[in-house]
Design an enzyme around this catalytic site. Sequence first.
Site, PDB file in Angstrom:
ATOM      1  N   ILE A   1      -4.195  -0.979  -8.341  1.00 51.48           N
ATOM      2  CA  ILE A   1      -3.345  -2.120  -7.977  1.00 51.48           C
ATOM      3  C   ILE A   1      -4.109  -3.440  -8.065  1.00 51.48           C
ATOM      4  O   ILE A   1      -3.521  -4.475  -8.393  1.00 51.48           O
ATOM      5  CB  ILE A   1      -2.675  -1.924  -6.585  1.00 51.48           C
ATOM      6  CG1 ILE A   1      -1.470  -2.840  -6.442  1.00 51.48           C
ATOM      7  CG2 ILE A   1      -3.661  -2.124  -5.449  1.00 51.48           C
ATOM      8  CD1 ILE A   1      -0.370  -2.599  -7.428  1.00 51.48           C
TER       9      ILE A   1
ATOM     10  N   LYS B   1      -0.315  -2.890   1.278  1.00 54.78           N
ATOM     11  CA  LYS B   1       0.514  -2.006   2.062  1.00 54.78           C
ATOM     12  C   LYS B   1       0.061  -0.557   1.874  1.00 54.78           C
ATOM     13  O   LYS B   1      -0.442  -0.230   0.796  1.00 54.78           O
ATOM     14  CB  LYS B   1       2.001  -2.146   1.723  1.00 54.78           C
ATOM     15  CG  LYS B   1       2.323  -2.107   0.234  1.00 54.78           C
ATOM     16  CD  LYS B   1       2.593  -0.886  -0.539  1.00 54.78           C
ATOM     17  CE  LYS B   1       2.504   0.509  -0.336  1.00 54.78           C
ATOM     18  NZ  LYS B   1       2.705   1.311  -1.567  1.00 54.78           N
TER      19      LYS B   1
ATOM     20  N   ASP C   1       4.147   6.589   0.349  1.00 60.05           N
ATOM     21  CA  ASP C   1       3.412   5.442  -0.209  1.00 60.05           C
ATOM     22  C   ASP C   1       4.367   4.534  -1.001  1.00 60.05           C
ATOM     23  O   ASP C   1       4.447   3.336  -0.715  1.00 60.05           O
ATOM     24  CB  ASP C   1       2.233   5.921  -1.071  1.00 60.05           C
ATOM     25  CG  ASP C   1       1.453   4.751  -1.651  1.00 60.05           C
ATOM     26  OD1 ASP C   1       0.496   4.294  -1.028  1.00 60.05           O
ATOM     27  OD2 ASP C   1       1.846   4.271  -2.735  1.00 60.05           O
TER      28      ASP C   1
HETATM   29  P1  NAP Z   1      -6.906   3.466  -6.070  1.00 65.76           P
HETATM   30  O1  NAP Z   1      -6.962   2.897  -7.451  1.00 65.76           O
HETATM   31  O2  NAP Z   1      -7.066   4.938  -5.919  1.00 65.76           O
HETATM   32  O3  NAP Z   1      -7.958   2.824  -5.080  1.00 65.76           O
HETATM   33  C1  NAP Z   1      -8.359   1.486  -5.098  1.00 65.76           C
HETATM   34  C2  NAP Z   1      -9.867   1.410  -4.974  1.00 65.76           C
HETATM   35  O4  NAP Z   1     -10.267   1.612  -3.628  1.00 65.76           O
HETATM   36  C3  NAP Z   1     -10.617   2.465  -5.756  1.00 65.76           C
HETATM   37  O5  NAP Z   1     -10.728   2.085  -7.093  1.00 65.76           O
HETATM   38  C4  NAP Z   1     -11.931   2.569  -5.026  1.00 65.76           C
HETATM   39  O6  NAP Z   1     -12.828   1.660  -5.605  1.00 65.76           O
HETATM   40  C5  NAP Z   1     -11.585   2.133  -3.610  1.00 65.76           C
HETATM   41  N1  NAP Z   1     -11.643   3.305  -2.724  1.00 65.76           N
HETATM   42  C6  NAP Z   1     -10.956   4.448  -2.827  1.00 65.76           C
HETATM   43  N2  NAP Z   1     -11.264   5.298  -1.830  1.00 65.76           N
HETATM   44  C7  NAP Z   1     -12.175   4.653  -1.076  1.00 65.76           C
HETATM   45  C8  NAP Z   1     -12.900   4.993   0.090  1.00 65.76           C
HETATM   46  N3  NAP Z   1     -12.727   6.179   0.692  1.00 65.76           N
HETATM   47  N4  NAP Z   1     -13.760   4.099   0.602  1.00 65.76           N
HETATM   48  C9  NAP Z   1     -13.930   2.896   0.002  1.00 65.76           C
HETATM   49  N5  NAP Z   1     -13.281   2.531  -1.121  1.00 65.76           N
HETATM   50  C10 NAP Z   1     -12.416   3.387  -1.643  1.00 65.76           C
HETATM   51  O7  NAP Z   1      -5.542   3.051  -5.348  1.00 65.76           O
HETATM   52  P2  NAP Z   1      -4.433   1.957  -5.721  1.00 65.76           P
HETATM   53  O8  NAP Z   1      -3.337   2.597  -6.501  1.00 65.76           O
HETATM   54  O9  NAP Z   1      -5.055   0.756  -6.269  1.00 65.76           O
HETATM   55  O10 NAP Z   1      -3.839   1.747  -4.262  1.00 65.76           O
HETATM   56  C11 NAP Z   1      -4.557   1.012  -3.277  1.00 65.76           C
HETATM   57  C12 NAP Z   1      -3.547   0.495  -2.281  1.00 65.76           C
HETATM   58  O11 NAP Z   1      -2.589  -0.286  -2.994  1.00 65.76           O
HETATM   59  C13 NAP Z   1      -2.762   1.604  -1.569  1.00 65.76           C
HETATM   60  O12 NAP Z   1      -2.596   1.322  -0.222  1.00 65.76           O
HETATM   61  C14 NAP Z   1      -1.414   1.609  -2.303  1.00 65.76           C
HETATM   62  O13 NAP Z   1      -0.347   1.963  -1.429  1.00 65.76           O
HETATM   63  C15 NAP Z   1      -1.284   0.154  -2.700  1.00 65.76           C
HETATM   64  N6  NAP Z   1      -0.421  -0.035  -3.868  1.00 65.76           N
HETATM   65  C16 NAP Z   1      -0.570   0.754  -4.984  1.00 65.76           C
HETATM   66  C17 NAP Z   1       0.315   0.620  -6.046  1.00 65.76           C
HETATM   67  C18 NAP Z   1       0.228   1.471  -7.298  1.00 65.76           C
HETATM   68  O14 NAP Z   1       1.133   1.393  -8.134  1.00 65.76           O
HETATM   69  N7  NAP Z   1      -0.812   2.285  -7.503  1.00 65.76           N
HETATM   70  C19 NAP Z   1       1.346  -0.341  -5.972  1.00 65.76           C
HETATM   71  C20 NAP Z   1       1.418  -1.168  -4.850  1.00 65.76           C
HETATM   72  C21 NAP Z   1       0.532  -0.987  -3.807  1.00 65.76           C
HETATM   73  P3  NAP Z   1     -14.390   2.011  -5.731  1.00 65.76           P
HETATM   74  O15 NAP Z   1     -14.517   3.479  -5.969  1.00 65.76           O
HETATM   75  O16 NAP Z   1     -14.852   1.164  -6.869  1.00 65.76           O
HETATM   76  O17 NAP Z   1     -14.991   1.611  -4.404  1.00 65.76           O
END
Ligand code: NAP
Length: 307
Positions: free
Chosen positions: A11, A87, A165
């Site tokens: 995101i 969120k 989510d």
């Molecule tokens: P993601 O790509 O899996 O995670 C985002 C980043 O957070 C990862 O690249 C990682 O970066 C870091 N991370 C993951 N686990 C961690 C941990 N245990 N400790 C510290 N850092 C950690 O997830 P995302 O899809 O971007 O979602 C993140 C948030 O955005 C969620 O709450 C989701 O609900 C929200 N969101 C997502 C979307 C979507 O379409 N995917 C849409 C709207 C909102 P590093 O490994 O580089 O540290």
Amino acid sequence: MKIALVGIGKIAVDQHVPAIADSADWDLAATVSRHGTVDGVETFTDMAEMLETRSDIRVVSLCLPPVPRFDYAMQALSAGRHVMLEKPPGATIAECHALEAAAREAGLSIYATWHSRHADMVAAAKTWLADKTLKSLTVTWKEDVRRWHPGQAWIWEPGGLGVFDPGINALSIVTEILPDDIHVTNAELDVPENCQTPIGARIAFHHPKGAQVSAVFDWRQDGDQTWEIDAVTDVGALKLRDGGAVMEVDGTRTGDAAPLGGEYPRLYARMAQLVRKGGIDMDLRPMTLATDALALGRRIPTDPFHD
Ligand code: NAP
């Protein structure tokens, strides 16, 4: 204003980086991520080091999954930074209350963002519903988990919310557009045998004036994605389509934005406003509905999920 982006994953790359780049309010001055980087922006792998080294950055935006988010947010607040939260704003309601209290105590801004509330037609839907008597409201939120969360193990772990989510996006719109608060009365949760969180859910809500309110969330949708809310009132019907980007009232369609279009720029504009005015925006109602459904829901074991 200088801002640091924390958690450079899906995101952050898809929405936060372009929204910040296009905004006159913000300058992306640093990232904190163990693996991710943004071209041309100073990169830290450690939050404490960034907070200590870059005292010129007063605002931090957290794009991590919900479970690790509290520790990062508390570190930022303790170091005197304003905080913007993806969120859901935390893994539990108590965490969110603790963050709000810490921000208030320190005189800092904290913003629990709900991006779907900023879809193009949500404000118009709220206005249209404000003076009508609701008879029923049905949420249908069906998408392909592999498309939106490729390889993300955290969504299947405790605190990852599973299909809530995306479902919480629908709940953020419903709590915004309805004049009356609703609460969960019962739920069924389809939980894959190898996962901790649901892949599908059916939820019933109590409405204080007797309207029938229900939601279906499903992460097993192939092809077209369905993000729809249908409201029937005493004087006509309203449909929100494409996650709130399009509205139909009695067959007349308004809005032509793509799903998600404009949502993140509006979140960053709101954060700029909060920081300038010293405000706090922590509406936890969507989170309360999601966590209540997970607490009350009857678990139905279903086929294992493999990414
Ligand atoms: P993601 O790509 O899996 O995670 C985002 C980043 O957070 C990862 O690249 C990682 O970066 C870091 N991370 C993951 N686990 C961690 C941990 N245990 N400790 C510290 N850092 C950690 O997830 P995302 O899809 O971007 O979602 C993140 C948030 O955005 C969620 O709450 C989701 O609900 C929200 N969101 C997502 C979307 C979507 O379409 N995917 C849409 C709207 C909102 P590093 O490994 O580089 O540290």
